[in-house]
Motif scaffolding. Structure first.
Motif, PDB file in Angstrom:
ATOM      1  N   THR A  11      44.485 -68.847 -13.769  1.00  0.00           N
ATOM      2  CA  THR A  11      44.257 -67.861 -14.822  1.00  0.00           C
ATOM      3  C   THR A  11      42.817 -67.417 -14.634  1.00  0.00           C
ATOM      4  OG1 THR A  11      43.515 -69.525 -16.416  1.00  0.00           O
ATOM      5  CG2 THR A  11      45.883 -69.008 -16.401  1.00  0.00           C
ATOM      6  N   GLU A 102      56.306 -67.648  -6.846  1.00  0.00           N
ATOM      7  CA  GLU A 102      56.141 -66.304  -7.395  1.00  0.00           C
ATOM      8  C   GLU A 102      57.422 -65.806  -8.064  1.00  0.00           C
ATOM      9  OE1 GLU A 102      54.893 -64.315  -3.846  1.00  0.00           O
ATOM     10  OE2 GLU A 102      52.763 -64.713  -4.211  1.00  0.00           O
ATOM     11  N   ALA A 105      59.967 -67.640 -12.066  1.00  0.00           N
ATOM     12  CA  ALA A 105      60.182 -67.186 -13.446  1.00  0.00           C
ATOM     13  C   ALA A 105      61.425 -66.313 -13.574  1.00  0.00           C
ATOM     14  CB  ALA A 105      58.964 -66.427 -13.944  1.00  0.00           C
ATOM     15  N   TYR A 106      61.903 -65.768 -12.470  1.00  0.00           N
ATOM     16  CA  TYR A 106      63.048 -64.855 -12.503  1.00  0.00           C
ATOM     17  C   TYR A 106      64.345 -65.501 -12.025  1.00  0.00           C
ATOM     18  CZ  TYR A 106      58.939 -61.945 -12.636  1.00  0.00           C
ATOM     19  OH  TYR A 106      57.714 -61.418 -12.949  1.00  0.00           O
ATOM     20  N   ARG A 121      61.039 -76.280 -16.820  1.00  0.00           N
ATOM     21  CA  ARG A 121      60.794 -75.686 -18.138  1.00  0.00           C
ATOM     22  C   ARG A 121      59.508 -76.201 -18.779  1.00  0.00           C
ATOM     23  NH1 ARG A 121      66.962 -75.835 -20.433  1.00  0.00           N
ATOM     24  NH2 ARG A 121      67.693 -74.047 -19.238  1.00  0.00           N
ATOM     25  N   LEU A 125      57.326 -73.539 -15.084  1.00  0.00           N
ATOM     26  CA  LEU A 125      57.489 -72.182 -15.611  1.00  0.00           C
ATOM     27  C   LEU A 125      56.307 -71.739 -16.478  1.00  0.00           C
ATOM     28  CD1 LEU A 125      61.325 -72.025 -16.309  1.00  0.00           C
ATOM     29  CD2 LEU A 125      60.040 -70.910 -14.476  1.00  0.00           C
ATOM     30  N   PRO A 126      55.789 -72.568 -17.381  1.00  0.00           N
ATOM     31  CA  PRO A 126      54.615 -72.118 -18.139  1.00  0.00           C
ATOM     32  C   PRO A 126      53.415 -71.783 -17.245  1.00  0.00           C
ATOM     33  CG  PRO A 126      55.616 -73.996 -19.227  1.00  0.00           C
ATOM     34  CD  PRO A 126      56.294 -73.846 -17.894  1.00  0.00           C
ATOM     35  N   VAL A 128      53.523 -70.806 -14.017  1.00  0.00           N
ATOM     36  CA  VAL A 128      53.835 -69.594 -13.251  1.00  0.00           C
ATOM     37  C   VAL A 128      53.748 -68.353 -14.126  1.00  0.00           C
ATOM     38  CG1 VAL A 128      55.715 -68.396 -12.052  1.00  0.00           C
ATOM     39  CG2 VAL A 128      55.227 -70.781 -11.515  1.00  0.00           C
ATOM     40  N   ARG A 129      54.243 -68.456 -15.339  1.00  0.00           N
ATOM     41  CA  ARG A 129      54.252 -67.292 -16.238  1.00  0.00           C
ATOM     42  C   ARG A 129      52.861 -66.918 -16.741  1.00  0.00           C
ATOM     43  NH1 ARG A 129      59.732 -69.236 -19.160  1.00  0.00           N
ATOM     44  NH2 ARG A 129      61.177 -68.248 -17.695  1.00  0.00           N
ATOM     45  N   SER A 130      51.983 -67.895 -16.865  1.00  0.00           N
ATOM     46  CA  SER A 130      50.655 -67.605 -17.417  1.00  0.00           C
ATOM     47  C   SER A 130      49.609 -67.328 -16.347  1.00  0.00           C
ATOM     48  CB  SER A 130      50.173 -68.775 -18.285  1.00  0.00           C
ATOM     49  OG  SER A 130      49.907 -69.915 -17.488  1.00  0.00           O
TER      50      SER A 130
END
Length: 141
Positions: A11, A102, A105-106, A121, A125-126, A128-130
């Protein structure tokens, strides 16, 4: 030889996840120790060791400023997870894992074994998504 991460999820302020992607892992203990030291030094909460067959997920519980605060939270069999066979060469495998992260998340997780699905989960995922998935060093193909 000093530990060198292969992939980072970052981030603007932090490193969320450090990844070591290897086709083979001849000495798990040495690689694990290097990852833990890196996580503590960079104040990174999550670490991942990944091969075409297995994945080890680590979390820093911040109980101390030593590698002992980093604990294994899961070891997973990946053989049936890949949609295509992973490459057998180091740099190509790093790129493969980076692309997998990459796209994570999809991708649907409902067909994964429950332990792996839960780890995705709760941890992956948190992150990768953030964050942004990127190579941690130049790759020469």
């Amino acid at each position: 030889m000093a530990f060198e991460a292969d992939i980072l999820i970052t981030t603007p302020d932090d490193i969320e996840l450090v990844v070591e992607a290897k086709v083979t892992l001849p000495n798990l203990k040495v690689t694990e120790d290097g990852l833990k030291q890196y996580m503590v030094g960079m104040q990174c909460p999550l670490g991942l060791l990944i091969t075409p067959e297995r994945m080890w997920l680590y979390r820093d519980f911040y109980t101390s400023r030593t590698p002992e605060s980093v604990q294994l939270v899961g070891e997973f069999n990946l053989k049936s997870m890949w949609r295509q066979p992973p490459p057998k060469q180091g740099t190509q495998f790093e790129i493969f894992v980076q692309q997998w992260l990459e796209n994570l998340a999809y991708q649907p997780t409902k067909e994964l074994p429950s332990d792996l699905r839960n780890a995705f989960r709760e941890y992956l995922l948190p992150a990768v998504r953030s964050g942004e998935v990127r190579a941690a060093h130049p790759r020469y193909v």
